[in-house]
Every structure is written in structure tokens, then in C-alpha cells.
Scaffold this active site. Structure first.
Site, PDB file in Angstrom:
ATOM      1  N   TYR A 123      -9.836  20.691 -15.073  1.00 30.43           N
ATOM      2  CA  TYR A 123     -11.127  20.120 -15.475  1.00 30.43           C
ATOM      3  C   TYR A 123     -12.242  21.163 -15.382  1.00 30.43           C
ATOM      4  O   TYR A 123     -12.414  21.812 -14.344  1.00 30.43           O
ATOM      5  CB  TYR A 123     -11.440  18.927 -14.572  1.00 30.43           C
ATOM      6  CG  TYR A 123     -12.718  18.202 -14.911  1.00 30.43           C
ATOM      7  CD1 TYR A 123     -12.799  17.394 -16.043  1.00 30.43           C
ATOM      8  CD2 TYR A 123     -13.841  18.318 -14.102  1.00 30.43           C
ATOM      9  CE1 TYR A 123     -13.966  16.720 -16.360  1.00 30.43           C
ATOM     10  CE2 TYR A 123     -15.013  17.642 -14.407  1.00 30.43           C
ATOM     11  CZ  TYR A 123     -15.067  16.853 -15.534  1.00 30.43           C
ATOM     12  OH  TYR A 123     -16.229  16.197 -15.835  1.00 30.43           O
ATOM     13  N   ASP A 159     -13.795  10.741 -17.098  1.00 34.45           N
ATOM     14  CA  ASP A 159     -13.825  11.980 -16.325  1.00 34.45           C
ATOM     15  C   ASP A 159     -14.220  11.686 -14.892  1.00 34.45           C
ATOM     16  O   ASP A 159     -15.040  10.802 -14.622  1.00 34.45           O
ATOM     17  CB  ASP A 159     -14.812  12.969 -16.946  1.00 34.45           C
ATOM     18  CG  ASP A 159     -14.251  13.619 -18.203  1.00 34.45           C
ATOM     19  OD1 ASP A 159     -13.070  13.373 -18.521  1.00 34.45           O
ATOM     20  OD2 ASP A 159     -14.989  14.366 -18.869  1.00 34.45           O
ATOM     21  N   GLU A 180     -12.003   8.755 -21.582  1.00 34.70           N
ATOM     22  CA  GLU A 180     -13.301   9.184 -22.109  1.00 34.70           C
ATOM     23  C   GLU A 180     -13.169   9.840 -23.480  1.00 34.70           C
ATOM     24  O   GLU A 180     -14.089   9.803 -24.277  1.00 34.70           O
ATOM     25  CB  GLU A 180     -13.958  10.150 -21.122  1.00 34.70           C
ATOM     26  CG  GLU A 180     -15.404  10.468 -21.435  1.00 34.70           C
ATOM     27  CD  GLU A 180     -16.085  11.236 -20.306  1.00 34.70           C
ATOM     28  OE1 GLU A 180     -16.901  12.110 -20.622  1.00 34.70           O
ATOM     29  OE2 GLU A 180     -15.798  10.957 -19.129  1.00 34.70           O
TER      30      GLU A 180
END
Length: 781
Positions: free
Chosen positions: A328, A109, A8
Site C-alpha cells: 500500500y 483502503d 474502494e
């Protein structure tokens, strides 16, 4: 055979390429928007490379804003490369790489939006994202060890087809809802004299509604006086304070005593009175360290402690993730998987212990402590935000603000392995003057995890006892009231929202509804918006002038609604109050979750949405609009009867470039037979209060038309800019037999109408023929 991995972002691509080099050998080599490692090529997007086409891309007539064609619903949605920067160059390069691949790996993601981003890249390159040679890499951390584990457990991308459908549905539905409701309420607002664009969004508008509601609650708040009594009692082992237990039959529904005389009577009667101890109690209490952060909790914490905006915290957390210092960030979970406890906790603790900031805590740390945060059943796509197994040298690249955020995350993780905070809670009930009084005390036993200082302030918020010990006392011991004081108190209004408290409110939106079913749905989907979008929505509302920030009591600034924001909520509430509440999002997210789980189809959702929009637009048109934005200073003549129809009233209106004129309020946008009479200040003047208005004259006004000889020249003003011109008064709208003579003052030369219709500027203001195009703006409603 070439395997192409699609990340991404570039930073993620670099991390994946580094791991591939270690796994399969080779040296990563940078190319145009890619990194080659042997037979592997890692390319990358830049968030969304594609966006949905704009309204006029589907139908050129949709470029003009009009109520007539609403709702605008494309038969089939189309994607275009994003219209910013050098995206088109990147799109071309990535397309070529993907087309030539033998195998593909989607490495976006690990979330609904990340799935859509890469699926669109594959689809626009002419490939099937769910073909058998397309895998899905599901990453929650950019650490090498975590990437290796994710590669070993890749699944077919087709397993995520329902998640992709849910993301696509969300994208299409937000487009349809936003563009139709924005145009509808903007046009109706302009009919009522407004000149602002009213942007309506499924999550944005309820978020604005939360702030407007809070501001109104504060503005309308009326403080309530209430009273209590505090007494100092003397015991042979010491003195202590106790508060009057107010009898339940004399308090209001909130447990407050409103009658001052009753409190004054008790304060007077107890003074000097003798009493006795009815009960005493001592209880050892403990409190474990708070759960580690999800993004909302982290944004709330950083707003409170450091005054960081929600967007700033997200950007910093993303930076830590890309620098492999933290996991994350866009996670909604505050729990951690057993795999980290089993395989990584000691390595993370060792890395933290190598830093001088934390080495002093290590001797009190017990890595075998198993906090309630370790719970696989409460971890879905992502786990809580924690440090990775980082290299201490990696932290050298952190900015000052990134280091501040890392410190908060690190201390939160360390707290999971520290002893509980422990204290002795003491309580005594005293009887005196036929009343009872309650005393409390708190004695620390073990500071536990709180030695980390600043992990959270919630322990202070929840503290129920007064600091300090009570004297050693027993039942029936005698005491004397040496002092009594009437305590006059006053209720306080709620505080305005800050970034942190607004994020918390959005994530806990169930607290703002009464319906049990809606509350349950909102709790299940964790509020309105997502961890990834909430901060951006706040920034959008600040940017479009619906929010403003002002100095708060602490480090965080208050977020308040502007007049425009208030007007937007009032305008929408007139017709569609459900669009300003959090309930619509609850329904949407519940159904999107069903789509992601394969329990519902995209088609059913979109059909229901289209039907709801048709109903809302029809009702809005019948009820009329509410002006949004500041009203223009009125011209002289505002409020007089319309000289043309005699039924309407002349009201001050303005064009988009803020030129003012008087227009009949009997005009209806979608009624060509309604009165369209308007009067402009002469010479295009936009000065409010101009007295010349429609009384301006010209030497040729009233003379015979030089073209047809039948009509007379009449002074008129262009609606686009108010500039004057002469035209034949025999011209009638809609007639095929018209004299089209026009004479402009600037050129003194005649211009001609064609087809029996008036010419108008391409950039005219809201036209009373029923359409308006918002300049050159490429932003959708």
C-alpha cells in the site's frame, strides 16, 4: 446467505475475489460493477462515489455570492453522487447490490478516508454501516497471502466508528472552512479591484504560504562574504590540507568570519611556518541502510533522482500496488512489522533474486540481518512500502516508469539485508604560527549496502571527512606549511522548492514554527496534509494558477508562486494570518486524532469552527480586502474625483468577462447607501483607455420621457456587459413610484422595469447590490 464485499477500487475487488475463490471455491464471474464468487459478491467504488452537496443545494439563496449570509453552515449535511462520468449508473448498481446483502464487509483502503468512502456507500444504500453484520477488512497489501491473513482477522466495522467520525468531521469542516473563506476573500478582493476567485483551503493555503515565504526569502536574500584559510602541510610521510580553526570570539552567530583582514593575516603568517601535530585520531565508523520508504520519502527521492512530480510518483506507486508488485503506497510509516520478517522476507528476497537486476547482489546478502526498520511499535495502520511476494511474470505488465519506481523500492528492501557501510575516519589537529588547523581523511573499509547504488544520496550529504587517507602521523611530529590560501566564500540563498522538497516540507512542517507546543503537535501528526493528499494539493495549486514550474538545477523542476499566489497570501494575511500558516492544520489534526481515538466529539469541533469563522469574517469585513490577480490597465479618468458623491475616487474595474469600467471606490458591497456611480466606455467597448467613456451621447439623450413626460432620457450602460441604453432619469432605486421606461439601441423598442427595481443579466459581473454568482462553475470555494 449472500456476503457483499465493498472495495474502494475495481483492482482491489478483483484481488479480493481471486482470494475468495481460492478459499471457498468457485470461479469469479464479472457482473455490473461486481464480481460474484459463489455466495460472495465483491462490488466496488471508484474512490469517493459521493460528495457533499453544494451550497445552493441547501439553500437556493446561497448560489449567489454575498458577504451577508456568511458563514454558510448547513443544519445537516447531505451527500450526492459525484457529478462526473457514469458515476450515477455505478451508484445505482452498487446500491442495489448492498441493499440485497445478508452480510457486508467494508474493504476500503486501510485509512481514515477509505473508511469514510465505504461507510458512505453503505449508509446511502439505507443500511447501517455499524450493524452487527458488517465487518471490516483491513488490507495493507493486495498479495494473496496478505488478503488471506486479513480475512482471518476481520473485526466488526463498528470498531472503526470513531475513525469514521474523524473522517466525516474532516470532510464537513473542510467544506465549511473552504466555502466560507473562499467567498469572503474573493468578494473582498473584488471590492479592491481584483477579478480572481480566491480559493482558500485548510492545507492548500498554508502550502501556498510555504512557497511564497521561500520565494520572498530568496528575493530578499543579501549574500554575506565570509573567509577562511586552507594550508598545505608537509610531513615526512606525505602532505595534507588542513583548515584554520577560527577562534570563536571573532566569528558571527553562525560561526562565520566576516573580517577578511584577519584571514589574510593568518594566511600570510602561516606561510612557510613550522608547526607540530597536536593530536591524531582514527575511528572506524559505520552506517546502516536507510529506512524503507513511506510515500513522502519516496516522492522526495523520485523527485531528486528522476525528476518525477509528487503526483506521478503516487500514481505509479498505486499502479504497483494494484498490480500486486508493492504494498500500500499511502503510508506514513517507514517501519515494518515482525510478521513480514518472520513469514515473508525470504519469499520476497527469493522473488527479487530471480530477477537479473538483483541476482548479482544476493551473495552479499544475509537474510538473518535484523535492521532497525523491523519494529512493531512504530507500525500503526500501514507499514513502509516494500515489494510483495510477487510472481516475476507479474512484472511484465509494468510500464517503464513503474519499473523505475519498483527498482528503487526493491533496492531499498534489499539494503535491509546488506552489511553496513564501513569506513575509517581520520582527524589531525596541527599547531602553527600560534593558530590551530584541522585535517580530515576518509578511507573506505566495506561498501556494504551502497553497492546497490542509488538507494539514497543522503550518505553524500552527511559526509564530514575529505576523501583519502592522512599520512601516518603522531603527536608532536613536525610539519611545515608549504602553501596557504585565503578562501573567500559567500552565503547562498535557499533553493526554491521542488515537488520532492515541498512534500518533505509539508511532512515536516514543524520546522517552520517556533512555538514548542505547535512543533510537537505537527511532529505527532506528521506535518500538514496526509500521504494521500499532498501530491493532489500541489497539482491543484498549479492548476488554479497559484504555482508555476520552472527549470531547476537538477532533474527536478522548481515550484514558484505566481503573482496570484502571492496576492492570495497577502489578502488572507491582512485579516487571518493563522490561515496561511501551518499551525491551523496542527490544531485540526490533533483534534481529529482525538476524535478517531474517541476522546473528543464531532459536535464540539464543529461548534468551535463555526465560532472562529464568524469572528474571522467579521474582522475581514471591517478591514477590507486586498486585490488578488493582475490589475486591469487603467482607463482614462482613473483617479479623478467621483462626480456624484465628491468623496470617492473613480477607479478602473472589470467584469468577469474582462469588460472595463470606472467605479467609485467609496462603494461598499454591504452598504446600500454608499455611492454606486460608474462610467462605461460607449457601445460596450472593453478597450482600455477609451476616451469616449461617460461623455458618449445619443440623439434622444435629454429629450422628454415618452412614457411619463416628466423625466428626461439619460444615456446609461448595463453593468453586465457595458452596452448602452436610454432610461428615464426620474427612476430612483427603492422607490415605489418610478418611471420604468427603457429603450435599448439594438431593438429600438421599449423594455419595462417591474416592481421598481432594475433588471439585470443572470450572468452579471460582481454587482454593487452585494451579490455575485460565479457563472456556471460547479466548483466550490
Amino acid at each position: 446467505m449472500t456476503t457483499v464485499w465493498i472495495a474502494e477500487k475495481e483492482s482491489a475487488a478483483q484481488a479480493i475475489a481471486n482470494t475468495l475463490a481460492k478459499l471457498y471455491g468457485g470461479t469469479p464471474r464479472k457482473g455490473q460493477y461486481c464480481i460474484a464468487v459463489g455466495e460472495h459478491v465483491v462490488t466496488y467504488a471508484r474512490g469517493h462515489l459521493y460528495e457533499l452537496a453544494q451550497a445552493h443545494d441547501y439553500n437556493k439563496d446561497w448560489k449567489s455570492w454575498s458577504l451577508d449570509p456568511l458563514p454558510l453552515i448547513p443544519k445537516q449535511f447531505a451527500l450526492f453522487p459525484r457529478r462526473d462520468g457514469n458515476i450515477r449508473q455505478q451508484v445505482s448498481a452498487v446500491k442495489d447490490i448492498v441493499r440485497r446483502a445478508d452480510n457486508l464487509v467494508s474493504a476500503g483502503d486501510a485509512a481514515r478516508e477509505g473508511q469514510l468512502i465505504v461507510d458512505n456507500v453503505i449508509r446511502e444504500a439505507g443500511r447501517d454501516p455499524f450493524a452487527s453484520n458488517v465487518k471490516r477488512l483491513w488490507l495493507s497489501s493486495m498479495a494473496d497471502k496478505d488478503i488471506r491473513n486479513a480475512i482471518a482477522s476481520m473485526k466488526p466495522n463498528a470498531d472503526y466508528g470513531d475513525l469514521s467520525d474523524a473522517a466525516t468531521t474532516r470532510s464537513h469542516a473542510d467544506w465549511i472552512h473552504g466555502i466560507n473563506m473562499s467567498r469572503c476573500f474573493t468578494l473582498l478582493s473584488q471590492d479592491a479591484g481584483g477579478r480572481e476567485v480566491v480559493r482558500v483551503g485548510r492545507v492548500k493555503t498554508p502550502t501556498l504560504g510555504l512557497v511564497v515565504s521561500r520565494d520572498r526569502e530568496i528575493a530578499n536574500f543579501k549574500p554575506t562574504d565570509h573567509f577562511g584559510v586552507t594550508v598545505t602541510f608537509d610531513h615526512e610521510n606525505g602532505s595534507f590540507d588542513a583548515n584554520w580553526n577560527i577562534p570563536g570570539d571573532i566569528v558571527d552567530q553562525n560561526g562565520r568570519l566576516l573580517d577578511r583582514s584577519k584571514a589574510a593575516d593568518v594566511a600570510e603568517r602561516v606561510k612557510g611556518a613550522r608547526g607540530k601535530i597536536l593530536t591524531t585520531e582514527s575511528e572506524k565508523k559505520s552506517k546502516a541502510a536507510p529506512l524503507p520508504f513511506n510515500l513522502s520519502a519516496l516522492q522526495t527521492e523520485m523527485s531528486k533522482r528522476h525528476g518525477f512530480s509528487a503526483q506521478k510518483t503516487l500514481d505509479l506507486a498505486q499502479g504497483l500496488y494494484e498490480k500486486r508488485a508493492a504494498t500500500y503506497p499511502r503510508t506514513d510509516s517507514r517501519y515494518l512489522p515482525d510478521s513480514i520478517y518472520r513469514d515473508e522476507r525470504n519469499d520476497i528476497l527469493s522473488a527479487l533474486g530471480s530477477l537479473s537486476s538483483y541476482s548479482g547482489f544476493m551473495e552479499n546478502l544475509n537474510s538473518r540481518i535484523r535492521h532497525a526498520a523491523w519494529n512493531d511499535s512504530k507500525v500503526s495502520d500501514h507499514h513502509a512500502i516494500v515489494p510483495t511476494v510477487f510472481n516475476p511474470s507479474d512484472l511484465d505488465s509494468l510500464t517503464d516508469d513503474e519499473a523505475v519506481l519498483f527498482d528503487v523500492i526493491a533496492r531499498s528492501f534489499l539494503g535491509l539485508f546488506m552489511p553496513d557501510q564501513k569506513w575509517l575516519a581520520m582527524t589531525a589537529i596541527v599547531e602553527a604560527a600560534d593558530e590551530t588547523f584541522r585535517a580530515t581523511g576518509r578511507v573506505p573499509i566495506d561498501a556494504g549496502w551502497t553497492v546497490l547504488r542509488g538507494v539514497t544520496d543522503s550518505d553524500d550529504d552527511e559526509k564530514k571527512e575529505n576523501d583519502g587517507a592522512l599520512p601516518d602521523m603522531h603527536r608532536n611530529d613536525r610539519v611545515t606549511a608549504s602553501k596557504s590560501e585565503l578562501k573567500a566564500k559567500q552565503t547562498e540563498p535557499p533553493s526554491p522548492f521542488t515537488d520532492g522538497t515541498l512534500i518533505h516540507a509539508m511532512a515536516n512542517a514543524q520546522n517552520f514554527v517556533k512555538d514548542p507546543a505547535i512543533r510537537r503537535q505537527l511532529k505527532e501528526v506528521e506535518g500538514i496534509g496526509t500521504e494521500a493528499t499532498r501530491a493532489g494539493l500541489i497539482e491543484e495549486l498549479l492548476k488554479d494558477g497559484s504555482f508555476r514550474k520552472e527549470r531547476g538545477n537538477g532533474k527536478a523542476q522548481w515550484i514558484r508562486a505566481t503573482q496570484k499566489g502571492v496576492d492570495v497570501i497577502d489578502a488572507i494575511n491582512k485579516t487571518a494570518p493563522s490561515y496561511t500558516s501551518v499551525e491551523l492544520t496542527a490544531l485540526w489534526e490533533s483534534r481529529l486524532s482525538n476524535i478517531a481515538a474517541g476522546k473528543e466529539s464531532m459536535g464540539d469541533f464543529m461548534s468551535d469552527l463555526a465560532a472562529a469563522l464568524r469572528t474571522t469574517i467579521s474582522e475581514a469585513k471591517s478591514k477590507g480586502g486586498v486585490r488578488v490577480g493582475a490589475q486591469t490597465e487603467t482607463l482614462e479618468g482613473d483617479g479623478k474625483p467621483c462626480p456624484k458623491c465628491g468623496e470617492g475616487t473613480m477607479r478602473t474595474r472589470s467584469t468577469r468577462d474582462k469588460r472595463v469600467f470606472l467605479g467609485c471606490d467609496a462603494w461598499k458591497r454591504d452598504d446600500p447607501n454608499s455611492c454606486s456611480h460608474s462610467e462605461w466606455p460607449d457601445s460596450g467597448s472593453s478597450r482600455p483607455g477609451s476616451k469616449s467613456g461617460s461623455t458618449a451621447t445619443h440623439p434622444k439623450a435629454g429629450t422628454a420621457c415618452p412614457k411619463c413626460g416628466n423625466g428626461k432620457l439619460k444615456l446609461r450602460h448595463r453593468k453586465s456587459d457595458g452596452k448602452p441604453f436610454l432610461s428615464c432619469d426620474s427612476w430612483k432605486p427603492g422607490s415605489d413610484d418610478n418611471c420604468s421606461y427603457i429603450e435599448n439601441f439594438e431593438t429600438k423598442s421599449p423594455a419595462r422595469r417591474s416592481g421598481g427595481t432594475r433588471r439585470s443579466s443572470a450572468h452579471s459581473a460582481p454587482k454593487k447590490s452585494g451579490s455575485w454568482s460565479p457563472g456556471r462553475s460547479r466548483k466550490r470555494g
